[in-house]
Design a protein around this motif. Structure first.
Motif, PDB file in Angstrom:
ATOM      1  N   PHE A 491      -9.926   3.154  -7.121  1.00 51.08           N
ATOM      2  CA  PHE A 491      -9.005   2.110  -7.570  1.00 51.08           C
ATOM      3  C   PHE A 491      -7.594   2.386  -7.054  1.00 51.08           C
ATOM      4  N   LEU A 492      -7.195   3.660  -7.079  1.00 49.58           N
ATOM      5  CA  LEU A 492      -5.870   4.014  -6.582  1.00 49.58           C
ATOM      6  C   LEU A 492      -5.759   3.709  -5.092  1.00 49.58           C
ATOM      7  N   SER A 493      -6.857   3.875  -4.363  1.00 45.56           N
ATOM      8  CA  SER A 493      -6.863   3.528  -2.944  1.00 45.56           C
ATOM      9  C   SER A 493      -6.555   2.037  -2.752  1.00 45.56           C
ATOM     10  N   SER A 494      -7.196   1.199  -3.554  1.00 43.26           N
ATOM     11  CA  SER A 494      -6.936  -0.240  -3.462  1.00 43.26           C
ATOM     12  C   SER A 494      -5.478  -0.552  -3.781  1.00 43.26           C
ATOM     13  N   VAL A 495      -4.934   0.134  -4.791  1.00 42.11           N
ATOM     14  CA  VAL A 495      -3.534  -0.079  -5.159  1.00 42.11           C
ATOM     15  C   VAL A 495      -2.622   0.356  -4.022  1.00 42.11           C
ATOM     16  N   PHE A 496      -2.883   1.532  -3.459  1.00 41.58           N
ATOM     17  CA  PHE A 496      -2.066   2.031  -2.360  1.00 41.58           C
ATOM     18  C   PHE A 496      -2.076   1.066  -1.173  1.00 41.58           C
ATOM     19  N   VAL A 497      -3.271   0.586  -0.819  1.00 43.25           N
ATOM     20  CA  VAL A 497      -3.380  -0.327   0.324  1.00 43.25           C
ATOM     21  C   VAL A 497      -2.537  -1.584   0.082  1.00 43.25           C
ATOM     22  N   SER A 498      -2.661  -2.154  -1.109  1.00 44.18           N
ATOM     23  CA  SER A 498      -1.924  -3.387  -1.424  1.00 44.18           C
ATOM     24  C   SER A 498      -0.419  -3.140  -1.490  1.00 44.18           C
ATOM     25  N   VAL A 499      -0.015  -2.053  -2.174  1.00 41.23           N
ATOM     26  CA  VAL A 499       1.414  -1.769  -2.332  1.00 41.23           C
ATOM     27  C   VAL A 499       2.049  -1.390  -0.998  1.00 41.23           C
ATOM     28  N   ILE A 500       1.365  -0.520  -0.232  1.00 47.02           N
ATOM     29  CA  ILE A 500       1.900  -0.110   1.068  1.00 47.02           C
ATOM     30  C   ILE A 500       2.059  -1.321   1.983  1.00 47.02           C
ATOM     31  N   ASN A 501       1.074  -2.200   1.983  1.00 43.77           N
ATOM     32  CA  ASN A 501       1.175  -3.417   2.797  1.00 43.77           C
ATOM     33  C   ASN A 501       2.356  -4.272   2.356  1.00 43.77           C
ATOM     34  N   SER A 502       2.520  -4.419   1.047  1.00 47.16           N
ATOM     35  CA  SER A 502       3.578  -5.270   0.519  1.00 47.16           C
ATOM     36  C   SER A 502       4.963  -4.708   0.822  1.00 47.16           C
ATOM     37  N   VAL A 503       5.129  -3.396   0.603  1.00 48.95           N
ATOM     38  CA  VAL A 503       6.436  -2.769   0.806  1.00 48.95           C
ATOM     39  C   VAL A 503       6.801  -2.714   2.278  1.00 48.95           C
ATOM     40  N   THR A 504       5.880  -2.239   3.114  1.00 48.92           N
ATOM     41  CA  THR A 504       6.188  -2.096   4.541  1.00 48.92           C
ATOM     42  C   THR A 504       6.346  -3.447   5.229  1.00 48.92           C
ATOM     43  N   PRO A 509      10.413  -4.096  11.006  1.00 46.93           N
ATOM     44  CA  PRO A 509      11.032  -5.114  11.874  1.00 46.93           C
ATOM     45  C   PRO A 509      10.064  -6.236  12.251  1.00 46.93           C
ATOM     46  N   SER A 510       8.779  -5.882  12.368  1.00 46.10           N
ATOM     47  CA  SER A 510       7.776  -6.888  12.754  1.00 46.10           C
ATOM     48  C   SER A 510       7.385  -7.789  11.592  1.00 46.10           C
ATOM     49  N   LYS A 511       7.846  -7.421  10.359  1.00 46.40           N
ATOM     50  CA  LYS A 511       7.494  -8.160   9.148  1.00 46.40           C
ATOM     51  C   LYS A 511       5.985  -8.144   8.871  1.00 46.40           C
ATOM     52  N   GLN A 512       5.307  -7.105   9.368  1.00 50.26           N
ATOM     53  CA  GLN A 512       3.878  -6.910   9.109  1.00 50.26           C
ATOM     54  C   GLN A 512       3.679  -5.525   8.493  1.00 50.26           C
ATOM     55  N   GLY A 513       2.769  -5.425   7.533  1.00 52.88           N
ATOM     56  CA  GLY A 513       2.539  -4.162   6.849  1.00 52.88           C
ATOM     57  C   GLY A 513       1.829  -3.153   7.725  1.00 52.88           C
ATOM     58  N   TRP A 514       1.806  -1.904   7.253  1.00 55.11           N
ATOM     59  CA  TRP A 514       1.124  -0.844   7.993  1.00 55.11           C
ATOM     60  C   TRP A 514      -0.354  -1.167   8.228  1.00 55.11           C
ATOM     61  N   LEU A 515      -0.976  -1.847   7.279  1.00 57.27           N
ATOM     62  CA  LEU A 515      -2.423  -2.080   7.333  1.00 57.27           C
ATOM     63  C   LEU A 515      -2.738  -3.569   7.426  1.00 57.27           C
TER      64      LEU A 515
END
Length: 599
Positions: A491-504, A509-515
């Motif tokens: 579950f934490l993996s899912s949270v990390f993926v969503s949060v990291i995508n949202s924050v990054t 500069p590209s306005k696209q998340g890491w994932l």
């Protein structure tokens, strides 16, 4: 014979004396066979379902990864259901069979959906393309699968461990080996799953998924039938009072009595008279940790004892044991988050690498065979050579303590994530320069191999730790903590993926998340791996603190049978204690478990 359970042939007064040829490795072998056959399908699905979700169900990259991690997280979380049921209502043997039926049913439903084009969605270009009845059928099968897997995992390890009496020095060594051989059985089955099953499920342009699911269903069904055949050889523990109810009672009564002062002597706290106590239950001596819970054992003057008015010292100490376990459980969650990446993003990495080994094409989802092969070789060496050698110095039946094993695994998981980031940089750079000639799939062997060794240490260490430390009536619930940790990790993996995508997405500069998206060459998966490596390092430091604070059960010694037990502070991480020397305090002629706490 008095105290003997006539149904099982198990003497609840002295299980080591009367077992009628039951138990031991002969009985455990039925558990090993089921573990191998069941995990053959479980792990095959674990490493390949992300491709099934992406290629057949048409999820995008992050949605496919999150769907798998949510499924696995739910399955492991539901292990607590199997643990509670087998500790309270029906024995562990019947619990395995009932939830095993649900698991086979779910795999059969998935087989039908993968085979029938009318039950598969059409590509739509969105993050998820399943709608209506197809979605209902799809998620219903996943929910039943999660419930079945969880119920089995919550009861099967404890069922096998029950075949060894920890009070018998010979069987105590067998119990230490049992968890190693349980892992070996799981690994052997997993190896077949990630090679044979994954290969014919993903070949012919991913058109044979239904064959893979069908094979998993048949394998699991055979395993559960084999377990049922072995019933005459099992020592079956009789379920007792609900562990959850006992925990709640202690907390509620302690809150009710919060205004009372603790007595000067612990002998004034309530405990059931020896003649009136359950002969199968072990008493636990009072400790000084979490003293506010002791107020639950204060019996009001002239009051009649009842469960919601007063609790025994043993019942209070059971809650203390479980409370002491909580930081250890929390410390292993991040390791399982790292494992989730190897089952999702690393599989997608492999799908974009050269899969050829000579003329043979290796499915990307089969790359976990590398750590599994490591483990097949290392587990027997560890059990037959390393443990006996180290045991000569530590005098511990397991060679090293369970917390030491967990600590080694946590360090290696951090190393695995750091290596994964380096390999991803190499893969992406090469792919951008020469997209028609990707690097070999076997570069992933480094991160998989390191994490495989980490898992060997941590999984077995966790199962053995939670089983041995748990009160007798809570062992299924306690061993399920290992899987609950895995659940939270997914579950934490899912949270990390969503949060990291949202924050990054906001700061890049590209306005696209890491994932972002489905193209790994355009995102920054390596940064995500390194983020997890740094967190894992910090997590290990937290684990060191809590492991040093933790006090193993049964590590106090009583010099005189008439003396009052006292605590001896022993660092559980660095000092192993021989289980052959586990102390017994004499209380009215019965054996009493000793636990140790800090002031």
């Amino acid at each position: 014979m008095q105290g003997e359970n006539m149904e099982t042939g198990y003497d609840i007064l002295s299980p080591s004396k009367v077992n009628n040829g039951k138990g031991g490795f002969r009985a455990a072998s039925f558990v090993f066979v089921l573990a191998a056959l069941d995990n053959m399908g479980f792990v095959a699905n674990l490493v390949s379902l992300v491709l099934y979700f992406s290629l057949k169900m048409h999820f995008d990259l992050s949605s496919a990864a999150n769907t798998l991690t949510n499924l696995m997280g739910s399955a492991f979380l539901l292990s607590i259901v199997g643990g509670l049921i087998s500790d309270t209502y029906i024995n562990r043997f019947k619990t395995c069979l009932i939830f095993g039926f649900l698991e086979v049913l779910a795999l059969s439903m998935m087989t039908i959906q993968a085979h029938d084009d009318n039950l598969l969605p059409k590509p739509c270009g969105k993050s998820s393309c399943i709608r209506g009845g197809i979605a209902v059928y799809f998620y219903a099968s996943l929910c039943i699968l999660a419930l079945g897997i969880g119920g089995v995992k919550g009861s099967l390890p404890a069922l096998g461990a029950d075949q060894f009496d920890a009070k018998n020095p010979k069987e105590a060594k067998g119990l230490a080996s049992y968890f190693n051989w349980l892992l070996l059985s799981t690994v052997v089955g997993s190896s077949i799953g990630v090679t044979v099953i994954v290969w014919f499920a993903t070949n012919k342009n991913n058109q044979n998924w239904w064959k893979g699911f069908l094979t998993c269903a048949i394998g699991s069904a055979v395993g559960f039938i084999f377990l049922a055949v072995g019933k005459p050889f099992f020592r079956l523990q009789v379920p007792r009072e609900s562990p959850l109810a006992r925990i709640i009672q202690v907390v509620v009564v302690a809150i009710k009595n919060r205004g009372l002062s603790l007595p000067a002597s612990t002998s004034e706290l309530y405990e059931i008279n020896e003649k009136d106590s359950d002969p199968a239950a072990q008493k636990i001596v009072h400790t000084n940790q979490f003293r506010w819970l002791d107020k639950a054992a204060i019996l009001h003057r002239n009051a009649e004892p009842s469960p919601w008015k007063v609790c025994t010292i043993t019942q209070v100490e059971e809650v203390k044991v479980l409370t002491r376990m909580l930081p250890i459980i929390a410390s292993t969650i991040l390791l399982n988050t790292c494992m989730a990446q190897l089952q999702t993003f690393s599989v997608q990495q492999g799908y974009r690498m050269d899969p050829h080994l000579g003329s043979f094409q290796v499915p990307a989802a089969s790359i976990p065979i590398i750590p599994l092969l490591f483990m097949i070789i290392l587990i027997p060496i560890y059990d037959r050579l390393f443990i006996p050698f180290i045991r000569n110095f530590t005098k511990h039946p397991s060679g090293i303590t369970q917390l030491q094993r967990i600590g080694v695994g946590l360090v290696l998981s951090a190393v695995s994530m750091a290596v994964a980031g380096v390999i991803e940089v190499k893969r992406r750079n090469h792919s951008l320069k020469n997209p028609l000639k990707p690097i070999s799939l076997f570069w992933l062997a480094f991160q998989y191999g390191i994490f495989g060794i980490a898992d060997m240490f941590t999984l077995v260490g966790s199962l053995e730790f939670f089983y041995k430390e748990a009160p007798t009536g809570m062992r299924s619930l306690s061993t399920s903590f290992t899987y609950i940790s895995q659940s939270f990790g997914y579950f934490l993996s899912s949270v990390f993926v969503s949060v990291i995508n949202s924050v990054t997405k906001r700061i890049a500069p590209s306005k696209q998340g890491w994932l972002y998206g489905q193209d790994l060459d355009k995102n920054n998966l390596n940064l995500f791996f390194w983020f997890l490596a740094i967190l894992s390092g910090l997590n290990f430091l937290c684990f060191l603190y809590f492991a040093t604070w933790y006090e193993y059960k049964n590590n106090a010694k009583v010099a005189d049978k008439n003396a009052v037990p006292t605590s001896q502070s022993i660092n559980p991480l660095f000092k192993a204690v021989a289980e052959e020397d586990l102390p017994k305090a004499v209380n009215g002629g019965s054996a009493v478990e000793l636990t140790n706490g800090k002031d």
